[in-house]
Design an enzyme around this catalytic site. Structure first.
Site, PDB file in Angstrom:
ATOM      1  N   SER A 191      -2.507   2.361   0.657  1.00  0.00           N
ATOM      2  CA  SER A 191      -2.788   3.043  -0.602  1.00  0.00           C
ATOM      3  C   SER A 191      -3.712   4.220  -0.319  1.00  0.00           C
ATOM      4  O   SER A 191      -4.770   4.053   0.304  1.00  0.00           O
ATOM      5  CB  SER A 191      -3.455   2.083  -1.589  1.00  0.00           C
ATOM      6  OG  SER A 191      -2.634   0.959  -1.832  1.00  0.00           O
ATOM      7  N   ASP A 200      -2.403  -2.796  -7.852  1.00  0.00           N
ATOM      8  CA  ASP A 200      -2.207  -2.218  -6.520  1.00  0.00           C
ATOM      9  C   ASP A 200      -0.990  -2.820  -5.824  1.00  0.00           C
ATOM     10  O   ASP A 200      -0.721  -2.502  -4.669  1.00  0.00           O
ATOM     11  CB  ASP A 200      -3.466  -2.445  -5.670  1.00  0.00           C
ATOM     12  CG  ASP A 200      -3.438  -1.681  -4.356  1.00  0.00           C
ATOM     13  OD1 ASP A 200      -2.876  -0.574  -4.333  1.00  0.00           O
ATOM     14  OD2 ASP A 200      -3.965  -2.191  -3.351  1.00  0.00           O
ATOM     15  N   GLN A 229      -0.159   5.827  -8.343  1.00  0.00           N
ATOM     16  CA  GLN A 229      -0.653   5.587  -6.985  1.00  0.00           C
ATOM     17  C   GLN A 229       0.183   6.386  -5.995  1.00  0.00           C
ATOM     18  O   GLN A 229       1.397   6.523  -6.163  1.00  0.00           O
ATOM     19  CB  GLN A 229      -0.582   4.107  -6.618  1.00  0.00           C
ATOM     20  CG  GLN A 229      -1.207   3.810  -5.251  1.00  0.00           C
ATOM     21  CD  GLN A 229      -1.188   2.328  -4.920  1.00  0.00           C
ATOM     22  OE1 GLN A 229      -0.367   1.860  -4.158  1.00  0.00           O
ATOM     23  NE2 GLN A 229      -2.103   1.579  -5.515  1.00  0.00           N
TER      24      GLN A 229
END
Length: 273
Positions: free
Chosen positions: A213, A183, A263
């Site tokens: 995110s 992440d 992502q």
């Protein structure tokens, strides 16, 4: 067994979730430099909770997560697992992470029993200096990080990462460690496309953007040893409506492609900057 550490500083301790009834686990974590919770923590703990309900003969091969609300570091997170399907070769789980405000994450996880078949790799690791040749710049005690400078490659971010601590031989812990670290670099790739991005000498506390995110996916192609250095190479394909989509690969130092990551990041101007 070694004494369990502090879940706010020890990755293995943070992944030692507490059972709270059938298919429900509770986890905690640290307060991060920007406040709130880190998305990688919630995904990693959700993967750990889902894996508690799957036979060890099944190996996680993918997860797809949506971040719904910002997490609060001052309260635990409740992970509710739904056993969607148990097949002969595949198993599917969904996990909802909740806090007092409501659901903060929804993730689907798929597992497969390994089967004999040809292996072909097309992805190639980009050239990069080794981690020992680069400045260490991790913001967390959970992992080490060494960023590869890419000033002439808009939309790219590259860096070496490895988890801190002894994960033993549990493949689930190693997969969770990758989920935790994955992440991080996508946001850097998105920021690099902004014409008003900060310069290399700007102070971190004067960062002009705030990033969230939105969704996150990982495909686990091969088993990973997360305590060893791995190179993450991300590319952002563009910006629209404050959203940047990133796609990347994770490689061993020998160039073995162990995982793919995507992502979408929401990037906005920080009103307080």
């Amino acid at each position: 067994m070694p004494a369990m550490g502090d879940p706010t500083t020890d990755f293995v301790a943070m992944l030692d979730l507490e059972p709270h009834g059938p298919d429900v686990w509770v986890g905690t974590g640290p307060r991060y430099p920007w406040g709130g919770l880190y998305g990688g923590q919630i995904v990693a703990q959700a993967l750990r909770a889902a894996s508690h309900t799957v036979d060890p003969s099944y190996r996680v091969h993918s997860l797809h997560a949506y971040f719904i609300r910002r997490g609060d570091h001052s309260e635990p997170v409740r992970y509710e697992v739904d056993r969607v399907r148990n097949g002969r070769s595949f198993a599917t789980r969904t996990v909802t992470a909740r806090q007092a405000v409501g659901a903060i994450l929804s993730v689907s996880v798929s597992y497969q029993v390994d089967e004999a078949a040809p292996e072909v790799q097309i992805a190639e690791m980009p050239g990069a200096a080794g981690p020992d040749e680069l400045r260490q710049d991790s913001w967390s005690s959970m992992f080490e990080r060494a960023t590869v400078p890419t000033p002439d490659l808009p939309g790219r971010s590259r860096g070496w990462m490895r988890i801190c601590g002894d994960l033993g031989d549990d493949p689930v812990l190693h997969a969770c460690a990758l989920a935790y670290m994955s992440d991080d670099y996508p946001t850097d790739a998105v920021v690099s496309l902004r014409p008003d991005r900060p310069g290399p000498d700007d102070a971190p506390d004067e960062h002009p953007f705030i990033a969230f995110s939105l969704d996150h996916a990982i495909w686990f192609h091969r088993p990973i040893q997360a305590e060893a250095w791995h190179l993450t190479a991300m590319i952002c394909h563009g910006l629209i409506s404050s959203r940047g989509l990133t796609v990347g690969h994770v490689f061993t130092p020998e160039g073995v492609h162990v995982a793919s990551v995507t992502q979408e990041v929401l990037l906005r101007r920080n009103r307080n900057a």
